[in-house]
Design an enzyme around this catalytic site. Structure first.
Site, PDB file in Angstrom:
ATOM      1  N   GLU A 365      -3.473   4.927   8.807  1.00 27.97           N
ATOM      2  CA  GLU A 365      -4.514   5.507   7.927  1.00 27.97           C
ATOM      3  C   GLU A 365      -4.333   7.023   7.790  1.00 27.97           C
ATOM      4  OE1 GLU A 365      -8.442   4.038   7.762  1.00 27.97           O
ATOM      5  OE2 GLU A 365      -7.792   1.949   7.893  1.00 27.97           O
TER       6      GLU A 365
HETATM    7  C1  LIG Z   1       1.469  -0.392  13.812  1.00 29.90           C
HETATM    8  C2  LIG Z   1       1.206   0.015  12.399  1.00 29.90           C
HETATM    9  C3  LIG Z   1       0.160  -0.543  11.717  1.00 29.90           C
HETATM   10  C4  LIG Z   1      -0.064  -0.215  10.376  1.00 29.90           C
HETATM   11  N1  LIG Z   1      -1.030  -0.878   9.672  1.00 29.90           N
HETATM   12  C5  LIG Z   1      -1.069  -0.746   8.327  1.00 29.90           C
HETATM   13  C6  LIG Z   1      -1.887  -1.609   7.529  1.00 29.90           C
HETATM   14  O1  LIG Z   1      -2.591  -2.485   8.034  1.00 29.90           O
HETATM   15  N2  LIG Z   1      -1.843  -1.468   6.181  1.00 29.90           N
HETATM   16  C7  LIG Z   1      -1.059  -0.538   5.569  1.00 29.90           C
HETATM   17  O2  LIG Z   1      -1.067  -0.470   4.344  1.00 29.90           O
HETATM   18  N3  LIG Z   1      -0.276   0.317   6.303  1.00 29.90           N
HETATM   19  C8  LIG Z   1      -0.263   0.217   7.654  1.00 29.90           C
HETATM   20  N4  LIG Z   1       0.558   1.033   8.401  1.00 29.90           N
HETATM   21  C9  LIG Z   1       1.341   2.060   7.744  1.00 29.90           C
HETATM   22  C10 LIG Z   1       0.890   3.476   8.078  1.00 29.90           C
HETATM   23  O3  LIG Z   1      -0.363   3.744   7.508  1.00 29.90           O
HETATM   24  C11 LIG Z   1       1.991   4.437   7.613  1.00 29.90           C
HETATM   25  O4  LIG Z   1       3.094   4.229   8.481  1.00 29.90           O
HETATM   26  C12 LIG Z   1       1.568   5.883   7.621  1.00 29.90           C
HETATM   27  O5  LIG Z   1       0.594   6.121   6.645  1.00 29.90           O
HETATM   28  C13 LIG Z   1       2.750   6.834   7.389  1.00 29.90           C
HETATM   29  O6  LIG Z   1       3.551   6.424   6.322  1.00 29.90           O
HETATM   30  P1  LIG Z   1       5.145   6.309   6.524  1.00 29.90           P
HETATM   31  O7  LIG Z   1       5.370   5.501   7.747  1.00 29.90           O
HETATM   32  O8  LIG Z   1       5.739   5.821   5.269  1.00 29.90           O
HETATM   33  O9  LIG Z   1       5.614   7.786   6.832  1.00 29.90           O
HETATM   34  P2  LIG Z   1       6.008   8.901   5.748  1.00 29.90           P
HETATM   35  O10 LIG Z   1       4.965   9.010   4.716  1.00 29.90           O
HETATM   36  O11 LIG Z   1       7.407   8.671   5.309  1.00 29.90           O
HETATM   37  O12 LIG Z   1       5.956  10.206   6.657  1.00 29.90           O
HETATM   38  C14 LIG Z   1       7.030  10.585   7.511  1.00 29.90           C
HETATM   39  C15 LIG Z   1       6.701  11.960   8.095  1.00 29.90           C
HETATM   40  O13 LIG Z   1       6.585  12.918   7.040  1.00 29.90           O
HETATM   41  C16 LIG Z   1       5.337  13.564   7.118  1.00 29.90           C
HETATM   42  N5  LIG Z   1       4.837  13.845   5.763  1.00 29.90           N
HETATM   43  C17 LIG Z   1       4.834  13.015   4.692  1.00 29.90           C
HETATM   44  N6  LIG Z   1       4.266  13.613   3.644  1.00 29.90           N
HETATM   45  C18 LIG Z   1       3.878  14.840   4.054  1.00 29.90           C
HETATM   46  C19 LIG Z   1       3.224  15.937   3.435  1.00 29.90           C
HETATM   47  N7  LIG Z   1       2.822  15.883   2.163  1.00 29.90           N
HETATM   48  N8  LIG Z   1       2.978  17.044   4.179  1.00 29.90           N
HETATM   49  C20 LIG Z   1       3.363  17.113   5.468  1.00 29.90           C
HETATM   50  N9  LIG Z   1       3.992  16.112   6.109  1.00 29.90           N
HETATM   51  C21 LIG Z   1       4.241  14.992   5.411  1.00 29.90           C
HETATM   52  C22 LIG Z   1       4.420  12.596   7.851  1.00 29.90           C
HETATM   53  O14 LIG Z   1       3.342  13.276   8.484  1.00 29.90           O
HETATM   54  C23 LIG Z   1       5.381  11.983   8.845  1.00 29.90           C
HETATM   55  O15 LIG Z   1       5.479  12.808   9.971  1.00 29.90           O
HETATM   56  C24 LIG Z   1       0.760   0.744   9.753  1.00 29.90           C
HETATM   57  C25 LIG Z   1       1.800   1.345  10.464  1.00 29.90           C
HETATM   58  C26 LIG Z   1       2.045   0.963  11.759  1.00 29.90           C
HETATM   59  C27 LIG Z   1       3.222   1.572  12.479  1.00 29.90           C
END
Ligand SMILES: Cc1cc2nc3c(=O)[nH]c(=O)nc-3n(C[C@H](O)[C@H](O)[C@H](O)COP(=O)(O)OP(=O)(O)OC[C@H]3O[C@@H](n4cnc5c(N)ncnc54)[C@H](O)[C@@H]3O)c2cc1C
Length: 380
Positions: A365
């Site tokens: 989230e």
């Molecule tokens: C166990 C688990 C349960 C989850 N459950 C759900 C669920 O039920 N439903 C669902 O839809 N998703 C779910 N997620 C997904 C989760 O919400 C995302 O992994 C999270 O929002 C981050 O997205 P990403 O992994 O694509 O990382 P990315 O968006 O690729 O981010 C990678 C890094 O870049 C940084 N970053 C990205 N954009 C910016 C910015 N603009 N400024 C500064 N830093 C930035 C981030 O902070 C992070 O450190 C889950 C994930 C896990 C691991």
């Protein structure tokens, strides 16, 4: 005396704590983790006992204590056993968007059974190439007479496979729309239109699944649209406003778990002829933890209190607690392991598991950076 928690909430706190003491056991949790199995039976029980319902409104079977009620209940669940409390609350946190935006009929169909512990919810927002940047998501829904046809894929959906209903955010022309689908909708499709692949073991919360959902001409009836078409992203973010506060409560309860364990250990463990709590450096670490807990408690309760009053500051506080409390919890639990020495590293002490479980609270989230971006927009 806490200014936010009244006698009713204190009674709830006590009742949840007694339930957990009776029903949670670490060995049982480890068994479920090893078998990668959701604690469905316990989820049913917390529904029956009204623990899920504490924060939901009375018209749908809840007790009406709002965000603060959710915070109190989830804190107690996680205070008892973080991995279990987190998994159980993850059965209904994904359902917040349906509760907030669902029609009376949709809330009756999905939210009431969820509150009763009969339905587990899921929300599918994240995609392989769209995590933090949800506005770039590619899964699309096309308008066809009485239904939509969905194509694309989602990743990391918590509870994928055993959830009773899914909230889906997809591209609808140039905007985004939320729809709900359930087993009935899945069965109403041709074989091969919908696939779930479990993404496998992860660092923590291993009683839950994190699934990939693949849609190939998957049909969703038009009646399953949630709220207004084209407003999907806003609706999901509104659900996250509450979700982030409750996730902070998962982290906060886990801090209490770690703190209580480490204090008991430091009083009991003797080295150099005295309990290790009598070494000032250990004692000071425990004092730092105590102060950090009080800071987190205050900001967390305040965030919930503002949310319940629909205060304009609520969004900012929701991001603030989602940023601050997980960071504090991770730091605190890591420190507890140092204080337990070699024993802290062992699975049966529970602390290494709690640290692994709580690690996700700073990611799902919205990561810490994303919370900082939101806060910055609101304060500068
Ligand atoms: C166990 C688990 C349960 C989850 N459950 C759900 C669920 O039920 N439903 C669902 O839809 N998703 C779910 N997620 C997904 C989760 O919400 C995302 O992994 C999270 O929002 C981050 O997205 P990403 O992994 O694509 O990382 P990315 O968006 O690729 O981010 C990678 C890094 O870049 C940084 N970053 C990205 N954009 C910016 C910015 N603009 N400024 C500064 N830093 C930035 C981030 O902070 C992070 O450190 C889950 C994930 C896990 C691991």
């Amino acid at each position: 005396m806490d200014p936010y928690v009244n006698d009713d909430l204190r009674d709830i706190q006590k009742a949840v704590s007694e339930f957990c003491e009776h029903e949670f056991d670490q060995e049982g949790l480890h068994k479920l983790e090893d078998e990668h199995r959701y604690p469905r039976e316990l989820y049913g029980k917390i529904g029956e006992l009204g623990i899920i319902g504490v924060g939901f409104s009375e018209d749908i079977g809840g007790s009406g204590f709002g965000a603060l009620g959710h915070v109190i209940a989830v804190t107690e669940l996680c205070r008892s056993l973080p991995g279990m409390g987190m998994a159980l609350s993850l059965g209904y946190i994904p359902g917040f968007v349906v509760d907030i935006y669902g029609s009376a009929e949709q809330r009756e169909k999905y939210v009431r059974p969820m509150i009763e512990g009969r339905y587990i919810s899921a929300i599918s927002v994240t995609e392989p190439d769209s995590g933090s940047d949800l506005s770039s998501l590619k899964t699309r829904m096309e308008d066809r007479a009485d239904h939509f046809v969905v194509n694309g894929s989602k990743v990391f959906t918590t509870n994928a496979g055993y959830a009773d209903f899914y909230t889906l955010l997809a591209r609808d022309q140039d905007r985004q729309t939320v729809t709900i689908f359930d087993k009935e909708s899945i069965d109403g499709n041709l074989p091969g239109c919908f696939e779930i692949n479990d993404l496998g073991r992860k660092m923590g919360i291993n009683t839950t699944t994190s699934g990939e959902l693949v849609f190939s001409d998957f049909r969703i009836p038009k009646d399953n649209v949630l709220g207004q078409r084209g407003k999907g992203l806003r609706m999901v973010l509104d659900g996250f406003e509450l979700g982030r506060i409750v996730i902070a409560a998962q982290a906060f309860g886990s801090m209490l778990y770690g703190y209580e364990k480490v204090v008991a250990y430091a009083k009991k463990r003797t080295q150099f002829g005295r309990p290790i709590i009598q070494f000032q450096s250990v004692e000071h670490d425990l004092v730092d933890m105590y102060v950090e807990i009080e800071k987190c408690r205050n900001i967390l309760y305040k965030a919930a209190w503002l949310y319940d009053r629909k205060d304009p500051e609520s969004k900012k506080y929701s991001s603030m607690v989602k940023l601050a409390v997980p960071e504090s919890a991770i730091k605190l639990l890591n420190k507890t392991i140092d204080i337990l020495g070699g024993y802290g590293y062992m699975r049966d002490q529970g602390l290494e598991g709690a640290l692994r479980d709580v690690r996700i609270t700073s990611i799902y989230e919205g990561t810490g950076n994303i919370q900082k971006n939101s806060i910055a927009k609101m304060i500068f």
